[in-house]
Design a protein around this motif. Structure first.
Motif, short mmCIF file in Angstrom:
data_model
loop_
_atom_site.label_atom_id
_atom_site.label_comp_id
_atom_site.label_asym_id
_atom_site.label_seq_id
_atom_site.Cartn_x
_atom_site.Cartn_y
_atom_site.Cartn_z
N GLU A 220 0.84 -1.19 0.00
CA GLU A 220 0.00 0.00 0.00
C GLU A 220 0.88 1.24 0.00
N ALA A 221 0.64 2.12 -0.92
CA ALA A 221 1.49 3.29 -1.08
C ALA A 221 1.05 4.42 -0.16
N THR A 222 2.03 5.09 0.43
CA THR A 222 1.75 6.37 1.07
C THR A 222 1.50 7.39 -0.02
N ALA A 223 1.06 8.57 0.37
CA ALA A 223 0.81 9.63 -0.62
C ALA A 223 2.08 9.94 -1.40
N ALA A 224 3.22 9.93 -0.71
CA ALA A 224 4.48 10.26 -1.38
C ALA A 224 4.84 9.22 -2.42
N TYR A 225 4.65 7.93 -2.11
CA TYR A 225 5.01 6.87 -3.05
C TYR A 225 4.02 6.82 -4.21
N ALA A 226 2.75 7.10 -3.91
CA ALA A 226 1.77 7.16 -4.99
C ALA A 226 2.09 8.30 -5.94
#
Length: 292
Positions: A220-226
């Protein structure tokens, strides 16, 4: 050999852009966490269809060189420094879509000797010693000859590397749970009355969709990784158009697809460290990070 971090992830993809679409958030996460992330791309995608009208003059080697620069830009967005072309730049050409005369080109990846190509990949495996390898399933996700061949080469390379002294503890295939794909398309149709593309694609067109119970891991991606994933996809400007809100994207067929921030995998080699009814949230779960 240069000393590498404890966690080492190797991804094998067919063309520049496949890595960002399938694994961009995963790559960004592990790179940020200090893992050594290695990408091997098998072709330069010289036969890809170009989206921007101003770039449609690019074909063959010129397109391949453009896509090579796009790949470098995408890797910068994901924080990945170790990215390579299988056998060196230009060793294997794009094979085109399945059933086209391009498939018969002796220089294309589809016509490559699997053992020969796998030997080149095995050299990378023996250098990097990854604990986790990610690639496609036996259908290449959606049937493209280069994706199928990438699967064959990756799985054979795992065997060759083990014979030579390094056993990859875990191999995953890219997946999307059917329920997730169906829900994502339903949201697009409900929330966007008029998509800025021709029409919405079908769930069956999303590579790697399988029944939910086959998915054994999700990142599951954090906002930064997304955000990093979306930026990496945008870097592949000849091939991908990403919506401003980053909820969906389109390839040259102009069919909208959901942009999945959470990425999914099926463990096909190795043992899960999680309970049978739970998905792993770490591709390295159960692996001793100091194994080398």
């Amino acid at each position: 050999m240069t000393e590498l971090p404890g966690r080492r992830l190797l991804l094998v993809h067919a063309h520049p852009d496949d890595e960002s679409i399938n694994n961009g958030a995963t790559m960004a996460r592990y790179a940020a966490e200090g893992a050594h992330v290695t990408l091997v791309t098998c072709t330069l995608g010289e036969r890809g269809e170009v989206i921007p009208p101003e770039l449609r003059h690019l074909t063959g080697a010129a397109l391949g060189e453009r896509r090579r620069r796009e790949l470098a830009a995408a890797m910068a967005e994901l924080g990945v420094r170790d990215f390579r072309l299988l056998g060196g730049a230009g060793r294997y050409g794009d094979s085109g879509m399945m059933g086209l005369p391009d498939n018969d080109d002796p220089a294309c990846f589809w016509q490559a000797d699997v053992d020969e190509a796998a030997a080149s990949l095995a050299e990378v495996i023996l250098e990097v010693c990854p604990q986790v390898l990610v690639t496609y399933d036996e259908h290449g996700g959606y049937g493209h000859p280069d994706h199928i061949q990438a699967h064959r080469v990756a799985m054979r390379a795992v065997e060759l590397a083990e014979d030579a002294g390094w056993r990859v503890p875990k191999v995953y295939w890219n997946r999307v749970p059917r329920s997730v794909a169906e829900a994502a398309f339903a949201r697009l149709r409900e929330e966007l009355a008029e998509l800025p593309f021709a029409e919405s694609a079908a769930v069956a067109d999303v590579p790697g969709v399988v029944d939910d119970d086959r998915v054994t891991a999700e990142i599951e991606a954090t906002a930064a990784y997304a955000s990093a994933k979306a930026a990496a996809m945008r870097a592949h400007a000849t091939q991908i158009e990403v919506a401003p809100d980053e909820r969906f994207f389109a390839l040259s067929n102009e069919l909208a697809q959901p942009l999945f921030a959470t990425e999914y995998y099926e463990l096909v080699l190795g043992e899960s460290a999680d309970e049978a009814d739970k998905r792993a949230t770490d591709l390295f779960a159960g692996i001793d990070a100091e194994v080398a």
